[in-house]
Design an enzyme around this catalytic site. Structure first.
Site, PDB file in Angstrom:
ATOM      1  N   HIS A 176      -6.861   4.715  -8.235  1.00  0.00           N
ATOM      2  CA  HIS A 176      -7.460   4.248  -6.980  1.00  0.00           C
ATOM      3  C   HIS A 176      -8.847   3.631  -7.167  1.00  0.00           C
ATOM      4  O   HIS A 176      -9.783   3.897  -6.402  1.00  0.00           O
ATOM      5  CB  HIS A 176      -7.517   5.393  -5.962  1.00  0.00           C
ATOM      6  CG  HIS A 176      -6.172   5.852  -5.475  1.00  0.00           C
ATOM      7  ND1 HIS A 176      -5.069   5.025  -5.415  1.00  0.00           N
ATOM      8  CD2 HIS A 176      -5.737   7.083  -5.032  1.00  0.00           C
ATOM      9  CE1 HIS A 176      -4.021   5.703  -4.931  1.00  0.00           C
ATOM     10  NE2 HIS A 176      -4.392   6.954  -4.706  1.00  0.00           N
TER      11      HIS A 176
ATOM     12  N   HIS B 129      -4.973   4.923   2.764  1.00  0.00           N
ATOM     13  CA  HIS B 129      -4.410   6.180   2.264  1.00  0.00           C
ATOM     14  C   HIS B 129      -4.320   7.246   3.350  1.00  0.00           C
ATOM     15  O   HIS B 129      -4.585   8.430   3.106  1.00  0.00           O
ATOM     16  CB  HIS B 129      -5.255   6.671   1.088  1.00  0.00           C
ATOM     17  CG  HIS B 129      -4.505   7.505   0.098  1.00  0.00           C
ATOM     18  ND1 HIS B 129      -3.938   8.712   0.419  1.00  0.00           N
ATOM     19  CD2 HIS B 129      -4.229   7.305  -1.208  1.00  0.00           C
ATOM     20  CE1 HIS B 129      -3.359   9.224  -0.652  1.00  0.00           C
ATOM     21  NE2 HIS B 129      -3.516   8.379  -1.657  1.00  0.00           N
TER      22      HIS B 129
ATOM     23  N   GLU C 217       1.630   4.541   1.147  1.00  0.00           N
ATOM     24  CA  GLU C 217       0.600   3.586   0.723  1.00  0.00           C
ATOM     25  C   GLU C 217       1.259   2.277   0.307  1.00  0.00           C
ATOM     26  O   GLU C 217       1.896   2.204  -0.739  1.00  0.00           O
ATOM     27  CB  GLU C 217      -0.183   4.177  -0.455  1.00  0.00           C
ATOM     28  CG  GLU C 217      -0.745   5.553  -0.187  1.00  0.00           C
ATOM     29  CD  GLU C 217      -0.791   6.409  -1.456  1.00  0.00           C
ATOM     30  OE1 GLU C 217      -1.394   5.982  -2.452  1.00  0.00           O
ATOM     31  OE2 GLU C 217      -0.188   7.497  -1.455  1.00  0.00           O
TER      32      GLU C 217
HETATM   33  C1  G6D Z   1      -1.970   8.876  -4.610  1.00  0.00           C
HETATM   34  O1  G6D Z   1      -0.150   8.723  -6.173  1.00  0.00           O
HETATM   35  C2  G6D Z   1      -1.396   9.317  -5.905  1.00  0.00           C
HETATM   36  C3  G6D Z   1      -1.341  10.797  -5.960  1.00  0.00           C
HETATM   37  O2  G6D Z   1      -0.846  11.209  -7.206  1.00  0.00           O
HETATM   38  C4  G6D Z   1      -2.730  11.331  -5.731  1.00  0.00           C
HETATM   39  O3  G6D Z   1      -2.784  12.685  -5.914  1.00  0.00           O
HETATM   40  C5  G6D Z   1      -3.187  10.915  -4.364  1.00  0.00           C
HETATM   41  O4  G6D Z   1      -3.194   9.519  -4.307  1.00  0.00           O
HETATM   42  C6  G6D Z   1      -4.547  11.434  -4.028  1.00  0.00           C
HETATM   43  O5  G6D Z   1      -1.067   8.903  -3.632  1.00  0.00           O
END
Ligand code: G6D
Length: 338
Positions: free
Chosen positions: A114, A184, A303
């Site tokens: 991310h 998210h 997402e």
């Molecule tokens: C995302 O794919 C990832 C997950 O593995 C993570 O833990 C989350 O973000 C915080 O969805």
């Protein structure tokens, strides 16, 4: 029929690390009320009616108006956040673009998740009123978290007359760079405090293929059919635990395609997600535990995104933005009842 534009309010929302003040903007239209923060572009709450008309908050958020302070103290699950410069994982926190190798900030073992330790979710964005809602903008400087090129980026949050939320992203860069932006939010259509979505909500995905990953969530190569596996959500079924995977969306690549429909039989609320992105990550929040105020499976993240590790995977849809091009991405979240 004429429809009144979105009602928009703004107020102070605490301070981000470094003392930078943040704002909370409230958008209201067509039965939907959305609160979002200029800190991390975070969607703090989304209130929509249930089948009896009672409005309730359907996202996992952290409480008060001083939101930025609370979210900044909570490192981890990207609650409601605007994620970038690259949503999901880049293996080994590195990639090679046009023959040059780039090293990113690893923040999940050796990998970059991310956008790195200080991604777009931890920045204060500039906000301005636009028709239908609010636009957040910021400049991500060249070298931020290791990414090449200066990126001018915006995320525009609007409500339409029916109360659907759209998030439209745009970006331009002065050097080639991977870009994949998402939101998210964790959804719980029976209300944030209602208990788990796992075992109660029904999910349908517009995906007949998914990207298999290793134990660290890194794609092992290509896509595989979901038919006959636990990843098959082509027909709505009750959501089970243990999902953290990218699905390759069916349908034409031009315009928005169907991504997901989430239904909560208890409240009757339905969320329908459409997107211009090729993928959607389904994450069932199995790891949620104190000090987070939410338990395992309390919400589900859907997402919309480019595929994980696309900068290292030539077989995946490309996710590189070049100078002179414009990155555009749009996801809509429509609410109804049944
Ligand atoms: C995302 O794919 C990832 C997950 O593995 C993570 O833990 C989350 O973000 C915080 O969805």
């Amino acid at each position: 029929m004429t429809s009144v534009d979105t009602t928009v309010g703004r107020e102070a929302a605490g301070t981000a690390p470094g003392g930078r003040p943040a704002e909370r903007w409230t958008l209201e239209r067509g039965g939907t009320r959305v609160r979002l923060l200029t800190y991390g572009g975070i969607v703090q709450s989304v209130e929509v009616p249930d089948r009896s008309g009672a409005r309730g908050d359907v996202v996992l958020g952290l409480g008060s108006a001083a939101g930025a302070t609370e979210y900044a103290a909570c490192r981890g699950p990207y609650l409601g956040a605007l994620v970038g410069r690259y949503a999901n994982r880049i293996a080994g926190a590195s990639f090679t673009l046009d023959g040059t190798a780039y090293a990113l900030v690893p923040n999940e073992g050796p990998n970059c998740l991310h956008g790195g330790a200080e991604g777009f979710d931890r920045r204060v964005w500039r906000a301005e009123r636009v028709p239908g809602g609010v636009r957040l903008t910021r400049v991500s400087p060249a070298g931020e978290q290791g990414f090449p090129g200066r990126l001018a980026v915006s995320a525009t949050y609007t409500l339409d007359a029916a109360g659907a939320l759209a998030i439209a992203y745009e970006a331009a860069a002065d050097a080639p760079t991977p870009v994949s932006l998402t939101n998210h939010t964790y959804w719980n259509l029976d209300g944030a405090a209602s208990g788990p979505v796992v075992g109660t909500h029904e999910l349908r995905l517009g995906a007949s293929r998914m990207t298999p990953v290793d134990a660290a969530g890194i794609p092992t190569g290509g896509t595989v059919p979901v038919a006959g596996t636990r990843h098959d959500f082509r027909t709505a079924r009750v959501l089970d635990a243990g999902h953290d995977h990218n699905f390759a969306l069916d349908g034409a690549a031009d315009g928005e395609r169907f991504a997901a429909e989430l239904y909560a039989p208890a409240s009757g609320r339905v969320l329908t997600i459409r997107t211009t992105e090729p993928g959607v990550q389904l994450f069932t929040a199995d790891s949620f535990a104190p000090p987070l105020p939410f338990g395992p499976g309390a919400g589900v993240a859907l997402e919309t995104q480019a595929f994980p590790d696309a900068p290292n995977r030539p077989e995946f849809p490309p996710a590189v933005l070049r100078p002179g091009e414009r990155y555009t991405s749009r996801t809509t979240y429509a609410f109804s009842v049944r």
